[in-house]
Design a protein around this motif. Sequence first.
Motif, short mmCIF file in Angstrom:
data_model
loop_
_atom_site.label_atom_id
_atom_site.label_comp_id
_atom_site.label_asym_id
_atom_site.label_seq_id
_atom_site.Cartn_x
_atom_site.Cartn_y
_atom_site.Cartn_z
N SER A 20 0.83 -1.10 -0.04
CA SER A 20 -0.08 0.20 0.00
C SER A 20 0.76 1.36 0.10
O SER A 20 1.67 1.75 0.93
CB SER A 20 -0.70 0.00 1.34
N ARG A 21 0.90 1.74 -1.11
CA ARG A 21 1.63 3.07 -1.32
C ARG A 21 1.20 4.23 -1.86
O ARG A 21 0.34 4.08 -2.73
CB ARG A 21 3.02 2.54 -2.16
N PHE A 22 1.45 5.50 -1.60
CA PHE A 22 0.91 6.60 -1.85
C PHE A 22 1.74 7.51 -2.59
O PHE A 22 2.94 7.56 -1.89
CB PHE A 22 -0.12 7.36 -0.94
N ASP A 23 1.54 8.29 -3.64
CA ASP A 23 2.34 9.22 -3.93
C ASP A 23 2.66 10.56 -3.12
O ASP A 23 1.87 11.22 -2.82
CB ASP A 23 2.01 9.59 -5.64
N PRO A 24 3.78 10.82 -2.21
CA PRO A 24 3.72 11.87 -1.50
C PRO A 24 3.85 13.04 -2.32
O PRO A 24 3.55 14.14 -1.26
CB PRO A 24 5.16 11.78 -1.06
N ASP A 25 3.75 13.40 -3.52
CA ASP A 25 3.53 14.56 -3.98
C ASP A 25 2.12 14.88 -4.32
O ASP A 25 1.90 15.70 -4.85
CB ASP A 25 4.13 14.57 -5.37
N GLU A 26 1.41 13.80 -4.24
CA GLU A 26 -0.15 13.76 -4.46
C GLU A 26 -1.05 14.01 -3.45
O GLU A 26 -1.69 14.83 -3.28
CB GLU A 26 -0.56 12.68 -5.45
N VAL A 27 -0.69 13.03 -2.44
CA VAL A 27 -1.50 13.05 -1.23
C VAL A 27 -0.61 12.73 0.09
O VAL A 27 0.50 12.40 -0.19
CB VAL A 27 -2.59 11.94 -1.17
N ARG A 28 -1.29 12.90 1.09
CA ARG A 28 -0.50 12.93 2.45
C ARG A 28 -1.54 12.15 3.26
O ARG A 28 -2.76 12.49 3.36
CB ARG A 28 0.23 13.91 3.05
N PRO A 29 -1.16 11.19 4.33
CA PRO A 29 -2.22 10.81 5.27
C PRO A 29 -2.94 11.86 6.33
O PRO A 29 -2.36 12.68 6.41
CB PRO A 29 -1.27 9.85 6.35
N ALA A 30 -4.10 11.57 6.41
CA ALA A 30 -4.88 12.64 7.10
C ALA A 30 -5.06 11.80 8.69
O ALA A 30 -5.94 11.21 8.91
CB ALA A 30 -6.59 12.61 6.72
N GLY A 31 -3.95 12.19 9.37
CA GLY A 31 -3.65 11.79 10.45
C GLY A 31 -2.67 10.49 10.65
O GLY A 31 -2.19 9.92 9.70
#
Length: 386
Positions: free
Chosen positions: A247-258
């Motif tokens: 499970s990986r998200f692009d740090p330039d696009e989104v960041r965790p909400a909490g």
Amino acid sequence: MKALPIRLDLDFVSENPSDDQPLAPEIPDDVWEQFTRDTARNTSAPKEPSARARMVTERLRQQEARGESPPGWRTGPAVSNGRVARRRKLWAVLGVPVAAAVAVVALKPTLLPGDPFGTDETGAAASPLPAETAAPTAAPGASDPGTPTLDKPFAGSPALRWADGEAGIVLPEAKAVGSVTEERVRQALKLTKKLLVGANLDPKTVRGARPEAALSLLDPKQPELLDELDTALRSPSAKHDPVTLFSRFDPDEVRPAGDVIKTRGHMTFKKGSHGGVAVRADYTFVYPVVRADGPVEVTRTIVRRVLDVELADPAQYEVTRGRLLLLEYDQEIGNSSCDVHDGYLHPEFPSSEPTDAPPSGPTTDPYDRSKDLDRDPDECGTVSRT
């Protein structure tokens, strides 16, 4: 009739008596007898009236003789005052229990029905679900309506009652399986949990870094598997996409909400095909995120993963001691663009226009853990809720 001292109304007395209202030297016999009878009804012993009381009594007697008696004199209190008296008596009876109730409510205001003080915040008062020990028989019911925010990222989601992070990965009780000892089974379960954490909950992994902790648990004597995973992380494509396992998200696009990722699922184990113990893990992870730049809008991506691993017997097979064989893995991802294969999950926000191809698959509930993952991998459907 009320006792006379309670009914005295000084509005009828002048602070400076005039000469035609002399102070009587003594109380007439009939007035004194009335005073004695009235006073006898009180619990306290009668006392001789003061000079001021004698003056008032004589004044009232003279007014009565002239037919000018004020309301309430010798006739009892007015009805309205009677209602007040009853209310005071009621408070005297209820005072102690009401005070106790007020003290209890002050300590725990949620005991009052209807939450009049607004203490029942979404995500705060929801009772957690017990740990899942087997596949549920149906999807979770409808949740309370709510829009996710930074303060309440799981508002309106069934995951509100799920456990946080690793706490949602509860290991079953280890038992010996055939010739595999209880200790070996326990080791296999713990390694499987570490793999799930490293692949789906490790903050570095979720923020797009290489999932080193998860990779270190896989047996290097599975060279083809590790080569494929390395290719997927280095050069992601539709054929080799790391989000099928990580499970990986692009740090330039989104960041965790909490800091909280909600987790729910269970593990089972049995005798493996390589002389060891085989473990199946079926878990769903819910990720609230916000845009890296732009409006503060919270959305959620839901990822369900099913893994089959085995802790093989190094005495019978050429395997690495303390490492897992990854035999099979599958996933279902809710709220992520289907036609982007750059190695990251791409959640869609309610305010955004859809950018991927129109849905070609059915609408599914990403929180429904009662069904097997038997979808067509080439279909891109929609989710009924996030």
